[in-house]
Design a protein around this motif. Structure first.
Motif, short mmCIF file in Angstrom:
data_model
loop_
_atom_site.label_atom_id
_atom_site.label_comp_id
_atom_site.label_asym_id
_atom_site.label_seq_id
_atom_site.Cartn_x
_atom_site.Cartn_y
_atom_site.Cartn_z
N GLU A 193 -21.39 -16.05 -11.02
CA GLU A 193 -21.76 -16.33 -12.41
C GLU A 193 -22.57 -15.18 -13.00
OE1 GLU A 193 -20.44 -18.57 -14.02
OE2 GLU A 193 -19.75 -20.02 -12.54
N VAL A 194 -23.40 -14.54 -12.19
CA VAL A 194 -24.16 -13.37 -12.66
C VAL A 194 -23.18 -12.25 -13.05
CG1 VAL A 194 -25.75 -11.52 -11.97
CG2 VAL A 194 -26.25 -13.89 -11.36
N ASP A 195 -22.17 -12.02 -12.21
CA ASP A 195 -21.17 -10.98 -12.50
C ASP A 195 -20.42 -11.29 -13.80
OD1 ASP A 195 -21.90 -9.65 -10.21
OD2 ASP A 195 -20.28 -10.51 -8.98
N GLU A 196 -20.05 -12.56 -13.99
CA GLU A 196 -19.32 -12.93 -15.19
C GLU A 196 -20.18 -12.75 -16.44
OE1 GLU A 196 -17.55 -16.79 -14.90
OE2 GLU A 196 -16.64 -16.39 -12.94
N LEU A 197 -21.45 -13.11 -16.33
CA LEU A 197 -22.36 -12.91 -17.47
C LEU A 197 -22.52 -11.43 -17.77
CD1 LEU A 197 -24.36 -13.90 -19.58
CD2 LEU A 197 -26.11 -14.02 -17.79
N GLU A 198 -22.60 -10.62 -16.74
CA GLU A 198 -22.74 -9.17 -16.94
C GLU A 198 -21.53 -8.61 -17.67
OE1 GLU A 198 -23.69 -5.12 -14.35
OE2 GLU A 198 -23.23 -6.99 -13.31
N GLN A 199 -20.34 -9.09 -17.33
CA GLN A 199 -19.12 -8.63 -18.01
C GLN A 199 -19.15 -8.99 -19.49
OE1 GLN A 199 -16.46 -6.77 -16.82
NE2 GLN A 199 -17.87 -6.46 -15.09
N VAL A 200 -19.60 -10.20 -19.79
CA VAL A 200 -19.66 -10.62 -21.19
C VAL A 200 -20.69 -9.79 -21.95
CG1 VAL A 200 -20.26 -12.52 -22.74
CG2 VAL A 200 -18.87 -12.96 -20.71
N LYS A 208 -21.00 -15.12 -29.46
CA LYS A 208 -22.13 -15.99 -29.12
C LYS A 208 -21.71 -17.18 -28.28
CE LYS A 208 -25.93 -18.65 -31.12
NZ LYS A 208 -26.62 -19.10 -32.36
N GLU A 209 -20.61 -17.85 -28.65
CA GLU A 209 -20.20 -19.04 -27.91
C GLU A 209 -19.85 -18.70 -26.46
OE1 GLU A 209 -17.14 -21.25 -29.79
OE2 GLU A 209 -18.30 -21.66 -31.61
N ARG A 210 -19.17 -17.58 -26.27
CA ARG A 210 -18.80 -17.18 -24.91
C ARG A 210 -20.05 -16.81 -24.11
NH1 ARG A 210 -14.05 -12.82 -23.34
NH2 ARG A 210 -14.24 -13.03 -21.05
N LEU A 211 -20.98 -16.14 -24.75
CA LEU A 211 -22.22 -15.76 -24.08
C LEU A 211 -23.03 -17.01 -23.70
CD1 LEU A 211 -24.08 -13.44 -23.21
CD2 LEU A 211 -25.06 -13.46 -25.51
N GLU A 212 -23.08 -17.96 -24.61
CA GLU A 212 -23.80 -19.21 -24.33
C GLU A 212 -23.16 -19.96 -23.17
OE1 GLU A 212 -23.73 -23.07 -26.85
OE2 GLU A 212 -25.43 -21.92 -27.60
N GLU A 213 -21.85 -19.97 -23.12
CA GLU A 213 -21.14 -20.65 -22.04
C GLU A 213 -21.46 -20.02 -20.69
OE1 GLU A 213 -16.56 -21.68 -20.57
OE2 GLU A 213 -16.93 -20.85 -22.57
N GLU A 214 -21.47 -18.67 -20.63
CA GLU A 214 -21.74 -17.99 -19.37
C GLU A 214 -23.20 -18.17 -18.93
OE1 GLU A 214 -19.59 -16.92 -17.39
OE2 GLU A 214 -17.87 -16.99 -18.76
N VAL A 215 -24.11 -18.15 -19.88
CA VAL A 215 -25.51 -18.41 -19.54
C VAL A 215 -25.66 -19.83 -19.00
CG1 VAL A 215 -27.85 -18.68 -20.46
CG2 VAL A 215 -26.48 -16.70 -21.13
#
Length: 283
Positions: A193-200, A208-215
């Motif tokens: 999940e950290v890697d996915e958030l870093e990619q975003v 914003k919605e995608r970033l919120e989802e990954e967080v």
């Protein structure tokens, strides 16, 4: 209903025998009647204007005040805050009574029935020997009740703090084996999940919605690691905040000793103070 207390009545009750005190039942009846008066035609405008929704936050806040009193170890404050929380129960029950939904007697009756049904080792023929066995039995009874409703996720308290809500949802899923047996696989999921958030953050920061989802996924995974490690994520985060606040206050004091405020210092200067404070506290 018992007669409401007044100055003269208190004097008569206690004047010649100071040991005479109203019973718990009488005091509770007074509380219920006072709440009805406050909500009545000649009562308090503010109390009359409230709804379940308008005081929902008050109820949550009072529960946190109780928790705060426990953390402080203050029995005097705990007594007061428990009273404030009890007021919320009586307040909601009075509004429900006015809507002809239920009253405080129904609340107490349901609670008594629930306690007896979930303690068959006390009020029935079941046998348990340890607190762990009693808790497992309680959880099993709750799970059976939820399955009768249709889904293990039915009845989740969505007003809970998000970390605690995540914990409960994961715990319910685990009741049917939808879970890891160890925190290490959950920790690997957290890394993913950290890697996915870093990619975003690198390529889609404006979404914003995608970033919120990954967080959200990251936080949910962190709660899973904590739960499987037998750590209460809510309490762990609260302790981390307390530690941060204490260290931040320490670097404020260190800056003042240098004749400066933090606003006048660079980030590198503040980092140096932070590391110095952290080192002192870890020794």
């Amino acid at each position: 209903m018992s007669e409401l207390p007044n100055e003269q009545g208190e004097e008569v009750a206690r004047g010649r025998n100071p040991s005479v005190e109203p019973s718990v039942g009488t005091l509770f009846e007074w509380l219920v009647e006072i709440m009805a008066i406050l909500r009545g035609p000649n009562g308090c405008p503010w109390d009359r204007a409230q709804t379940h929704s308008s005081i929902k936050r008050n109820t949550i806040e009072e529960a946190y005040e109780v928790a705060s009193a426990i953390e402080e170890g203050s029995y005097e404050k705990l007594r007061e805050e428990l009273g404030d929380l009890l007021l919320q129960v009586v307040f909601h029950a009075q509004m429900a009574k006015e809507a002809q939904r239920f009253d405080i007697a129904d609340v107490v009756r349901s609670l008594v029935q629930k306690l007896m049904e979930r303690h068959p080792h006390v009020f029935g023929e079941k046998k348990v020997e340890t607190p762990e066995q009693a808790l497992a039995q309680w959880e099993s009874i709750k799970a059976n009740e939820r399955q009768k409703m249709g889904s293990l996720m039915d009845g989740l308290a969505w007003s809970l703090p998000s970390l605690l809500l995540a914990h409960h949802a994961q715990k319910r899923a685990g009741k049917v084996g939808f879970d890891w047996d160890d925190p290490l696989p959950a920790l690997q999921k957290l890394r993913e999940e950290v890697d996915e958030l870093e990619q975003v953050l690198q390529h889609h920061r404006g979404e914003k919605e995608r970033l919120e989802e990954e967080v959200g996924d990251l936080l949910f995974a962190a709660v899973n690691v904590a739960r499987l490690a037998q750590v209460n994520a809510e309490e762990a985060l609260r302790h981390a905040v307390r530690k941060f606040v204490a260290r931040f206050q320490a670097i404020e004091a260190a800056a003042r000793q240098q004749g400066k405020s933090l606003a006048q210092m660079s980030l590198s200067e503040m980092d140096a103070l932070w590391e110095a404070v952290k080192g002192r506290r870890e020794r």
